[in-house]
Structure formats: C-alpha cells, structure tokens
Design a protein around this motif. Structure first.
Motif, short mmCIF file in Angstrom:
data_model
loop_
_atom_site.label_atom_id
_atom_site.label_comp_id
_atom_site.label_asym_id
_atom_site.label_seq_id
_atom_site.Cartn_x
_atom_site.Cartn_y
_atom_site.Cartn_z
N SER A 1 -5.31 6.79 -5.26
CA SER A 1 -4.05 7.08 -5.97
C SER A 1 -3.85 6.15 -7.16
CB SER A 1 -2.87 6.94 -5.01
OG SER A 1 -2.93 7.91 -4.02
N GLY A 2 -4.93 5.81 -7.83
CA GLY A 2 -4.83 5.04 -9.06
C GLY A 2 -4.54 3.57 -8.84
N SER A 3 -5.17 2.96 -7.86
CA SER A 3 -4.95 1.53 -7.65
C SER A 3 -5.70 0.72 -8.71
CB SER A 3 -5.43 1.12 -6.27
OG SER A 3 -5.43 -0.28 -6.18
N PRO A 4 -5.03 -0.24 -9.35
CA PRO A 4 -5.74 -1.09 -10.33
C PRO A 4 -6.85 -1.91 -9.69
CG PRO A 4 -3.36 -1.32 -10.56
CD PRO A 4 -3.60 -0.57 -9.29
N ARG A 5 -6.82 -2.06 -8.37
CA ARG A 5 -7.84 -2.88 -7.72
C ARG A 5 -9.20 -2.19 -7.64
NH1 ARG A 5 -5.68 -5.78 -2.42
NH2 ARG A 5 -6.06 -3.74 -1.54
N VAL B 1 -0.78 3.58 -8.81
CA VAL B 1 -0.32 4.01 -10.14
C VAL B 1 -0.56 5.50 -10.27
CG1 VAL B 1 -0.50 3.58 -12.62
CG2 VAL B 1 -1.01 1.75 -11.02
N ASN B 2 0.50 6.26 -10.24
CA ASN B 2 0.32 7.72 -10.32
C ASN B 2 1.65 8.39 -10.67
OD1 ASN B 2 1.84 8.15 -7.83
ND2 ASN B 2 0.06 7.35 -6.76
N GLU C 1 -10.17 0.16 -10.20
CA GLU C 1 -10.41 0.82 -11.50
C GLU C 1 -11.88 0.69 -11.90
OE1 GLU C 1 -8.00 2.33 -13.28
OE2 GLU C 1 -8.42 2.13 -15.42
N THR D 1 -4.23 -1.72 -15.68
CA THR D 1 -5.00 -0.81 -14.83
C THR D 1 -6.40 -1.35 -14.53
OG1 THR D 1 -5.70 0.46 -16.76
CG2 THR D 1 -3.80 1.28 -15.55
N GLY E 1 0.81 -1.23 0.00
CA GLY E 1 0.00 0.00 0.00
C GLY E 1 0.83 1.27 0.00
N VAL F 1 0.03 -2.17 -5.39
CA VAL F 1 0.71 -1.02 -6.02
C VAL F 1 -0.26 0.10 -6.40
CG1 VAL F 1 0.54 -1.90 -8.39
CG2 VAL F 1 2.49 -0.47 -7.73
N ASP G 1 -5.00 3.20 0.36
CA ASP G 1 -4.10 2.28 -0.33
C ASP G 1 -4.78 1.45 -1.40
OD1 ASP G 1 -5.54 0.45 1.08
OD2 ASP G 1 -3.83 -0.60 1.95
N GLY G 2 -5.98 1.83 -1.79
CA GLY G 2 -6.62 1.14 -2.92
C GLY G 2 -7.64 0.11 -2.49
N ASP G 3 -8.35 0.35 -1.39
CA ASP G 3 -9.39 -0.59 -0.97
C ASP G 3 -10.75 -0.08 -1.43
OD1 ASP G 3 -7.78 -2.45 0.16
OD2 ASP G 3 -7.94 -1.68 2.20
#
Lengths: 391, 311
Positions: free
Chosen positions: B255-259, A240-241, B261, A388, A190, A238, B172-174
C-alpha cells in the motif's frame, strides 16, 4: 498525405518510446509542440446544433455513474467514450501531447485549471448551453482557480481530514488531538495512511504546526513538513495511498489522512456485510484551517464535439442527474440542492458522517490550493520523492 | 545387392556463398534493434536532457544533442550517490537479489525434476508451469493482497499449523512481503530457461559419472551443476532485469509504504505524477547503466563457460 522527414522522425521516436519506454514518455514526445499553445478566448456561438459524437471524455476510473452516461447517450442519441487517467498530471500530459482527442475533461484539479487555460487546452464555456448552471453552489460562481468561472464548472467537492474507525479509537480523542492523531497512533502501527499527494501531505504537516500558508514556497517550511512526515515512517509505519475509501471500511486502516468523500463512498459500498456505518468517523479542522477542494469539468479547446460537450456538462448539473451520479460515485456534486440535510435525509450519507459534507462556510472560509509555478512544483515534488524514498 | 547410390546436392551450386546474402539475414534483427532499442533509448535521453513546458509541465525533448541540458541528471546523480536515492537503489538491489535467491531455491529443483526426472508427466508439468501466465500479473498480485490480509488464508493456514499465535499484518510495508511477491511473480520466468538448459545436458555424461563411481550427489555437483551454469545465468538475467524496473508488486503488496520503495516506484512518480519527467527519464538511464554492468558480467561468464565446454 505526404509525411515530412521531421514528422517521420518524430513519429518513429513516438513509436519507439511507446514500445520501449512506456506511455508516459510517449506523452512527453507527442505532437509537434507537445507544449502550451495560445489561450483560447472565444466560446462557441449560441444556438448551434449538437454534433453526432461520439463524445469523448477523459476522467478517473469509476468517477461517473455508468447509468448516467447511458441516460445521456439515450437522450441525445450519441455514444460516449471515456478514457481513464490515474493522475491529474497524466491527464495534462496526454492532452498536451495531442495523444488523445477529447471533448470533455471531466475532473480538472483546481491547481491545474489555470495552466490549462494559459496553455490553451480548454475553451471558455458558452453559458447559453448551460441552462442548469444556476443549480451550482454560489461559492463557485467566482472560484479562486478560474475567476468568473469562465472556463470551468465544478463537478465534485470535498475536504481533507482524518477518516477513522470509530469502533477502535474514541472520536473525542481525535477531536482533542487533531492532526497530532497521526503522529500519536503508535498503537495502530501499520494501520495508518496518508494521502499519496505531496500538496495534501505537506499541508497536513504544516497545519499541524499551525502554518496556514499552504501555498508557501519557503524551503525551510517545506523541509520541516518533510521532516515531520518522515517521522511517520518509523512512528506508525505509515502507508501512502488514496485508498481510504475502502481500507477504512474494510478495517485494514484505522486512521487515514483522507478526503471526506472517501468516507461517504466507503459507507455506501465498502463496509463488510453486517457492519454498521457507525464504525466510521471523519474529523476535519475548523473552517479557517479546512482545505476544501474540488474537481471541475471543462471543454477542450480542440474539441470535435463542443456543443455536445456543453450539453453533457449541463446534463450533469441537473439536480436529478447529479443525485443519481452521487448515489454511485459518493463524491458530492457542488449543487445547492444536494446539501448536507438533503443527502442525509435521502439516506445517501449516514448522520454520523455529516462532517463529510463541507458547508458553505467551509467553502467560503476554507484554505485553497493555488498553482505554485514550475519552481514551486519542483520544490514540493523533490521533497515528496525524498519522503517516499524512505526519508 | 548393391547399395543405393547417395546423391550429394551442393546448395551453393559449387559457388562460394556470398557474404552479403548471409549478412542480409541480420537485417530484420538490426531493424528490430534500431526500432525497439536504439530509438527508444535516444528518446529517453532526449527527454532526460530536455526541458519542461513552463505552463503545462509537459516534457520538451531535446532531439539535438548539442542542446542537451544535464542539470536534471546532475541533481539526480547527487541524490543517487550519497543522497536519499542511494538508499532506494541499495534497497532495490537487496530485494532483487533476495528474490533471485528465492527463485533459485524454488526454481532449480523444479526445473531439474521436470528436465531430468519427469518422463511421461513432463508435458503436463510444463503446461502447469506456464499456467500462471494465463492470468494477468496484476490480477495475481491483487489475489495476494486478499490472501495476505490479516484475516486471509495465509494467516489462517499459518495459525492452523501453529507457526504463529497472532495473525501477521503482511501488508503493512515489510520487505519480506515484497520479496515473496517478486519470487512468486517471476519464478516461472526463471524455471523455463533453466529447464531448457538442464534438458539439453547430455545424459551420457551423467551416466559416465555414475559408472566411474560418483554418487548421485557428486554427479550433480560435478557434472549437472557446472553444465547448468549458462542456463542458470540466463534464467537469472531474464528474471532480474524486469524485477529491477518492477513497481507494481511493491505498490500492491505494501500500500505504498516508503520503507519498501523501489527504483521503479520513483521512476513512476517522476514520469506519471510529477512535473519533472526529465528526472524520471534520467533515473531510467541511471538504472540502465547499472543493468548494463550486470549484462557485461553475464556475457563474460557465459562466454567463459562456452569456451570451457568447447575444450
């Protein structure tokens, strides 16, 4: 002026698209051609008087010091208007559509310049107006993207590596692991990011596997790079930015695949009060595997103020002006005087971030992105879209 | 005393109304639809089924339907049905319906209270409801990125109440962060139309229910709730349509997490960051078809509710 039926239909469609589907689609439909024209081969004549402006520039947000703009306005008695873009693709689309009347493209990507030249969007520069051209680093006298530097002048240059928090991870570990650092960073789940750019991300994955043909169109290699990058989703969650410049100093990211200049800008502007720049670190591979890239300035073929545009570019090539601009932007100008020793000695770059300043050797030996052509772009973009989307 | 005489005025002057006159009133609406719906959709189709400039990679729309090229759409459909983009659609639908559930859970009680219970304070409450619109959506999302930082107020409050021992990395992308962001961003759009529907319910029906012995809960379930269904549906449609195309909530909060999208992120990539705008435009059309199906369901449901209320 009378409007033909075709013009009326085209403009009606543009209006509808703008309001209904967004500006990107308007760019798609703009202008009568909306596409490439004939390559511009004739620079402007010598000795012309500068126009009265306003000088129109297209650039990324916060990518030029406002004080520098004010200085130029004061020196030449003109106004400068800046239109901002988020991506290089967006800039090309806007310029090609004719939606924007621009004199200077401030930040052309090296992979786009060839297309901008072939598409007739930029004009050859007349060096008689560029009296400060001699200040530019010699390696950019004959760049790979613009042979002979006929159409462009480098604005900033930077390399791609790993930015990290030196207070959380031992620099020796990064040095030993190289690009594997990102895949091994499971304890920092994270807090790991990669650049939001398909070429950069897949190149990083290729270099990790020892593949240095970063302009490959071999689908098997691209697919492998994609598979490797997808691994990062579950391994380190991860992000992506392109926000390493603030996320690393602020501490929300511990390890970032990022541009060297982001660390310089981050140290100058984004460290929390009382935090030393010693917490920042930057690693990059050896020169032969180091991707060094740059943004360039150029004058639009249909510029209404071409002389003023030349004078603006020349203004930014002045050592003192470039230094002032660098002190605010954080991205290094490609000028001989502003080398690592100078910018560190002047206090712009902390000594521990010396590796953020690419050397002449890095520029000469480093890997370069080349334009891939329509099919190549499509290959990389399709793979990126899969990543993505979550793999 | 004689009562005053009432003068009846016939607005038609005794003549039957001319159909064309009334039809004329529809002209601005039709013009609006053509200019802001039909033409844009056709432009999207022209881009989706057009080509790309081989040098500058800018779209070359195909305005003539006979010249349409369906290859980009075909490749895209392969990715949507059975490919990686199918996951993005499922994820987007999941996020949107979870966020809708959140909007109902938060918005219904608020709308109900303002419409039926608040009397003197109603105007002030309505003003407070529209207060978020004074601030840009993007600014509100940016504010949340600060609140949700590891050392942000959200973690501090949750730790103070001992809900959590350790600060959570919300950014963190959750998926919960994205859903919370969508609920926060769109709940005012949900409340206002629902309030309007609840406020129009005839109070005598509720009083009749109570007079006939129903409890407050029974009155709500058997009278208020059924009568609010059209408002609930309208509020849901108004909320979920923009949610399906939303991309910035996810971009800002993960922050643009692929999880996380969403379809909107893919559209943004293809239209703004790639050399394949025809794929982006095709994705717009595919999403429109999905939304059209939802709209048909909405129209059928509201028409049915209207018929039942007229019985």
């Amino acid at each position: 002026m009378r409007t033909s039926r075709r013009q009326f239909l085209a403009r009606s469609a543009q209006l509808g698209v703008l309001l209904g589907a967004g500006i990107p689609l308007l760019n798609a439909c703009g202008g009568d051609s909306g596409g490439s024209g004939e390559q511009s081969t004739e620079p402007i004549a010598d000795g012309l008087q500068p126009e009265k402006g306003p000088l129109r520039i297209i650039n990324y947000a916060d990518y030029v010091n406002p004080d520098v703009i004010a200085d130029f306005e004061a020196k030449y008695g003109v106004k400068v208007e800046i239109s901002t873009i988020d991506t290089d693709t967006e800039a090309v689309a806007k310029l090609a559509s004719g939606a924007l009347k621009v004199d200077v493209h401030h930040s052309m990507a090296s992979t786009s310049i060839g297309n901008l030249i072939k598409g007739g969007l930029i004009q050859p520069l007349n060096r008689s107006y560029l009296t400060n051209r001699g200040n530019v680093v010699k390696a950019f006298d004959d760049p790979w993207y613009d042979p002979g530097a006929v159409y462009s002048v480098p604005y900033t240059f930077f390399g791609t590596g790993i930015g990290y928090r030196a207070d959380r991870i031992d620099p020796a570990e990064i040095e030993a692991q190289g690009w594997d650092t990102l895949w091994n960073a499971t304890t920092f789940k994270g807090q790991v990011s990669i650049l939001d750019d398909e070429r950069e991300a897949f190149t990083m994955a290729m270099l990790r596997k020892g593949i240095t043909d970063i302009n490959t169109l071999d689908q098997a290699i691209i697919d492998q790079a994609l598979a490797d990058v997808i691994e990062l989703i579950d391994l380190v969650n991860v992000k992506v930015n392109i926000e390493g410049y603030k996320d690393i100093p602020e501490g929300t990211t511990t390890i970032a695949h990022t541009w060297s200049a982001d660390l310089i800008a981050g140290a100058a502007s984004y460290l929390p009060e009382g935090t030393s720049s010693d917490v920042l670190g930057f690693w990059h591979p050896p020169s032969e595997q180091y991707v060094v890239n740059n943004d360039s300035m150029g004058v639009l073929a249909n510029a209404e103020n071409p002389v003023l545009a030349h004078l603006y570019i020349d203004f930014l090539l002045d050592n003192a002006v470039a230094e002032k601009n660098f002190s605010w932007v954080g991205y290094l100008p490609a000028l001989t005087k502003l080398d690592a020793d100078y910018v560190i000695g002047a206090g712009y770059v902390p000594e521990n971030l010396r590796s953020c300043v690419p050397t002449n050797d890095d520029i000469a030996k480093g890997l370069k992105y080349e334009a891939l052509g329509p099919e190549g772009d499509a290959q990389y973009e399709a793979a990126w879209s899969k990543f993505t989307a979550g793999g | 005393m004689s009562s005053p005489s009432v003068v009846q005025i016939d607005p038609t002057g005794g003549r039957p109304p001319r159909t064309t006159t009334w039809a004329g009133f529809a002209l601005p609406g039709v013009g609006w639809l053509i200019a802001f719906f039909v033409v844009p959709v056709y432009a999207v189709m022209a881009v989706a089924f057009g080509s790309v400039d081989p040098i500058l990679r800018t779209p070359q729309p195909a305005w003539n339907p006979l010249a349409w090229d369906f290859s980009a759409m075909s490749s895209l459909l392969d990715r949507v049905f059975g490919g990686d983009l199918g996951k993005v659609f499922i994820r987007t639908f999941s996020f949107v319906f979870l966020a809708l559930a959140g909007c109902i859970a938060i918005g219904y009680p608020v709308a109900y209270f303002v419409a039926r219970k608040a009397s003197r304070s109603r105007s002030m409450l309505l003003a407070l409801l529209v207060l978020p619109f004074w601030i840009s959506y993007l600014m509100r999302m940016l504010a949340w990125t600060n609140l949700l930082q590891q050392d942000g107020y959200v973690n501090q409050v949750l730790q103070w109440f001992q809900v959590m021992d350790e600060p959570r990395n919300w950014l963190d992308g959750d998926w919960p962060t994205v859903v919370i962001g969508l609920v926060y961003g769109y709940v005012p759009f949900f409340i206002l139309p629902l309030y309007s529907a609840l406020e129009r319910i005839d109070g005598r029906l509720i009083e009749a229910g109570r007079d006939l012995g129903a409890s407050s809960f029974q009155t709500f379930v058997r009278i208020t709730l059924p009568l609010s269904v059209p408002g609930l549906m309208a509020a849901s449609v108004i909320t979920i349509l923009p949610m399906f195309g939303d991309y910035y909530t996810n971009s800002y909060l993960t922050s643009g997490s692929p999880r996380t999208e969403m379809v909107g992120n893919q559209i943004e990539f293809f239209l703004r960051g790639s050399s394949q705008p025809q794929t982006g435009a095709s994705l717009v059309l595919v999403l429109m078809v999905f939304l059209f199906v939802l709209m048909v369901y909405y129209l059928r449901t509201t028409m049915k509710a209207q018929r039942e209320s007229e019985r």
